[in-house]
Write a protein that holds these residues in place. Structure first.
Motif, PDB file in Angstrom:
ATOM      1  N   ARG A   1     -45.126 -27.265  -7.744  1.00  0.00           N
ATOM      2  CA  ARG A   1     -43.692 -27.526  -7.550  1.00  0.00           C
ATOM      3  C   ARG A   1     -43.489 -27.782  -6.060  1.00  0.00           C
ATOM      4  NH1 ARG A   1     -38.804 -24.336  -6.691  1.00  0.00           N
ATOM      5  NH2 ARG A   1     -40.052 -22.442  -6.814  1.00  0.00           N
ATOM      6  N   VAL A   2     -43.036 -28.981  -5.728  1.00  0.00           N
ATOM      7  CA  VAL A   2     -42.845 -29.381  -4.338  1.00  0.00           C
ATOM      8  C   VAL A   2     -41.406 -29.083  -3.937  1.00  0.00           C
ATOM      9  CG1 VAL A   2     -42.960 -31.296  -2.699  1.00  0.00           C
ATOM     10  CG2 VAL A   2     -44.596 -31.182  -4.593  1.00  0.00           C
ATOM     11  N   VAL A   3     -41.247 -28.397  -2.785  1.00  0.00           N
ATOM     12  CA  VAL A   3     -39.916 -28.076  -2.269  1.00  0.00           C
ATOM     13  C   VAL A   3     -39.772 -28.632  -0.858  1.00  0.00           C
ATOM     14  CG1 VAL A   3     -39.667 -26.003  -3.689  1.00  0.00           C
ATOM     15  CG2 VAL A   3     -40.625 -25.802  -1.402  1.00  0.00           C
ATOM     16  N   ASP A   4     -38.536 -28.921  -0.470  1.00  0.00           N
ATOM     17  CA  ASP A   4     -38.290 -29.491   0.853  1.00  0.00           C
ATOM     18  C   ASP A   4     -37.573 -28.519   1.787  1.00  0.00           C
ATOM     19  OD1 ASP A   4     -35.831 -29.449  -0.332  1.00  0.00           O
ATOM     20  OD2 ASP A   4     -35.430 -31.591  -0.106  1.00  0.00           O
ATOM     21  N   SER A   5     -37.451 -27.273   1.357  1.00  0.00           N
ATOM     22  CA  SER A   5     -36.788 -26.257   2.167  1.00  0.00           C
ATOM     23  C   SER A   5     -37.482 -24.918   1.953  1.00  0.00           C
ATOM     24  CB  SER A   5     -35.313 -26.151   1.754  1.00  0.00           C
ATOM     25  OG  SER A   5     -34.737 -25.001   2.330  1.00  0.00           O
ATOM     26  N   LEU A   6     -37.689 -24.196   3.046  1.00  0.00           N
ATOM     27  CA  LEU A   6     -38.302 -22.873   2.939  1.00  0.00           C
ATOM     28  C   LEU A   6     -37.412 -21.920   2.141  1.00  0.00           C
ATOM     29  CD1 LEU A   6     -39.709 -22.462   6.555  1.00  0.00           C
ATOM     30  CD2 LEU A   6     -40.999 -22.945   4.480  1.00  0.00           C
ATOM     31  N   LYS A   7     -36.121 -22.184   2.093  1.00  0.00           N
ATOM     32  CA  LYS A   7     -35.183 -21.344   1.354  1.00  0.00           C
ATOM     33  C   LYS A   7     -35.419 -21.418  -0.153  1.00  0.00           C
ATOM     34  CE  LYS A   7     -31.649 -21.632   4.864  1.00  0.00           C
ATOM     35  NZ  LYS A   7     -30.352 -22.146   5.254  1.00  0.00           N
ATOM     36  N   LYS A   8     -36.143 -22.441  -0.601  1.00  0.00           N
ATOM     37  CA  LYS A   8     -36.409 -22.607  -2.034  1.00  0.00           C
ATOM     38  C   LYS A   8     -37.688 -21.894  -2.477  1.00  0.00           C
ATOM     39  CE  LYS A   8     -34.007 -27.017  -2.273  1.00  0.00           C
ATOM     40  NZ  LYS A   8     -34.132 -28.460  -2.519  1.00  0.00           N
ATOM     41  N   ILE A   9     -38.341 -21.214  -1.536  1.00  0.00           N
ATOM     42  CA  ILE A   9     -39.578 -20.493  -1.841  1.00  0.00           C
ATOM     43  C   ILE A   9     -39.250 -19.015  -2.032  1.00  0.00           C
ATOM     44  CG2 ILE A   9     -41.882 -19.877  -1.014  1.00  0.00           C
ATOM     45  CD1 ILE A   9     -41.681 -22.383   0.815  1.00  0.00           C
ATOM     46  N   PRO A  10     -39.674 -18.417  -3.144  1.00  0.00           N
ATOM     47  CA  PRO A  10     -39.411 -16.980  -3.347  1.00  0.00           C
ATOM     48  C   PRO A  10     -40.056 -16.148  -2.238  1.00  0.00           C
ATOM     49  CG  PRO A  10     -40.309 -17.993  -5.336  1.00  0.00           C
ATOM     50  CD  PRO A  10     -40.414 -19.009  -4.254  1.00  0.00           C
ATOM     51  N   LYS A  11     -39.365 -15.135  -1.761  1.00  0.00           N
ATOM     52  CA  LYS A  11     -39.895 -14.275  -0.688  1.00  0.00           C
ATOM     53  C   LYS A  11     -41.160 -13.531  -1.128  1.00  0.00           C
ATOM     54  CE  LYS A  11     -37.250 -14.923   2.846  1.00  0.00           C
ATOM     55  NZ  LYS A  11     -37.779 -15.570   4.027  1.00  0.00           N
ATOM     56  N   SER A  12     -41.389 -13.449  -2.429  1.00  0.00           N
ATOM     57  CA  SER A  12     -42.576 -12.757  -2.935  1.00  0.00           C
ATOM     58  C   SER A  12     -43.804 -13.674  -2.973  1.00  0.00           C
ATOM     59  CB  SER A  12     -42.300 -12.214  -4.335  1.00  0.00           C
ATOM     60  OG  SER A  12     -41.930 -13.282  -5.199  1.00  0.00           O
ATOM     61  N   SER A  13     -43.632 -14.960  -2.661  1.00  0.00           N
ATOM     62  CA  SER A  13     -44.745 -15.907  -2.701  1.00  0.00           C
ATOM     63  C   SER A  13     -45.699 -15.691  -1.526  1.00  0.00           C
ATOM     64  CB  SER A  13     -44.202 -17.347  -2.655  1.00  0.00           C
ATOM     65  OG  SER A  13     -45.241 -18.274  -2.894  1.00  0.00           O
ATOM     66  N   LEU A  14     -46.972 -15.812  -1.788  1.00  0.00           N
ATOM     67  CA  LEU A  14     -47.977 -15.749  -0.730  1.00  0.00           C
ATOM     68  C   LEU A  14     -47.982 -17.109  -0.033  1.00  0.00           C
ATOM     69  CD1 LEU A  14     -51.464 -14.246  -0.788  1.00  0.00           C
ATOM     70  CD2 LEU A  14     -51.214 -16.602  -0.094  1.00  0.00           C
ATOM     71  N   ILE A  15     -47.767 -17.106   1.281  1.00  0.00           N
ATOM     72  CA  ILE A  15     -47.769 -18.344   2.072  1.00  0.00           C
ATOM     73  C   ILE A  15     -49.138 -18.500   2.722  1.00  0.00           C
ATOM     74  CG2 ILE A  15     -46.851 -19.463   4.140  1.00  0.00           C
ATOM     75  CD1 ILE A  15     -44.587 -19.539   2.464  1.00  0.00           C
ATOM     76  N   LEU A  16     -49.733 -19.666   2.530  1.00  0.00           N
ATOM     77  CA  LEU A  16     -50.994 -19.977   3.210  1.00  0.00           C
ATOM     78  C   LEU A  16     -50.653 -20.513   4.592  1.00  0.00           C
ATOM     79  CD1 LEU A  16     -52.939 -21.693   0.304  1.00  0.00           C
ATOM     80  CD2 LEU A  16     -53.163 -19.354   1.165  1.00  0.00           C
ATOM     81  N   ASP A  17     -50.998 -19.735   5.595  1.00  0.00           N
ATOM     82  CA  ASP A  17     -50.652 -20.060   6.975  1.00  0.00           C
ATOM     83  C   ASP A  17     -51.876 -19.853   7.856  1.00  0.00           C
ATOM     84  OD1 ASP A  17     -49.650 -20.291   9.536  1.00  0.00           O
ATOM     85  OD2 ASP A  17     -48.159 -18.696   9.323  1.00  0.00           O
TER      86      ASP A  17
END
Length: 163
Positions: free
Chosen positions: A29-45
């Motif tokens: 699922r492609v999103v264009d805003s960080l606000k659309k990502i659940p806070k519980s999601s693991l972010i690859l950084d």
């Protein structure tokens, strides 16, 4: 199957964008805003202080930052609750083939899935690319070792053997 998300800022070449292809195929699922990502999601950084490890199993979703390497530092995710960096792996994608730690988004997602024990899902997304299985071949040994580690500290110790 772990839900996959991608934050796209449109800074990468749209003709070469692996995430756009996975999005069209329904794998991401492609999103264009960080606000659309659940806070519980693991972010690859790649700038995260902690390495991904099997101890991260059970995350509700995985999010990759799909952008050009040049703008990565401009994306503000430093305060995200769950950020992880991938350990040492070698790219197999045509744009960065053979270059250490220069994975594209699909390789990053597949490596994450593999380390978290989701080998079938990792193989499924890589199979959509002509070079995809090569990524698993090139990184077979480190992926196997990272997936067998207990925690982030052990992954970092294993990584040291490859650096």
């Amino acid at each position: 199957m772990i839900p996959l998300l991608a934050y796209r800022d449109n800074s990468c070449d749209p003709k070469k964008c692996s995430v756009k292809k996975l999005g069209r195929l329904g794998y991401v699922r492609v999103v264009d805003s960080l606000k659309k990502i659940p806070k519980s999601s693991l972010i690859l950084d790649p700038n995260a202080k902690q390495a991904l490890s099997p101890a991260d199993k059970g995350v509700p979703s995985i999010t990759v930052l799909d952008c050009s390497w040049e703008v990565l530092d401009d994306i503000v995710v430093r305060t995200w609750p769950l950020r992880r960096a991938l350990p040492f792996l070698v790219a197999a994608n045509p744009g960065h083939f053979g270059r250490p730690c220069m994975l594209n988004s699909v390789e990053a997602l597949a490596a994450t899935l593999w380390i978290l024990g989701e080998e079938e899902q990792a193989t499924e997304i890589l199979a959509r690319f002509g070079w995809g299985m090569r990524f698993l071949e090139v990184n077979a040994e480190p992926l196997r070792e990272y997936a067998a580690a207990r925690d982030s500290a052990e992954v970092v110790a294993i990584q040291e053997c490859y650096l």
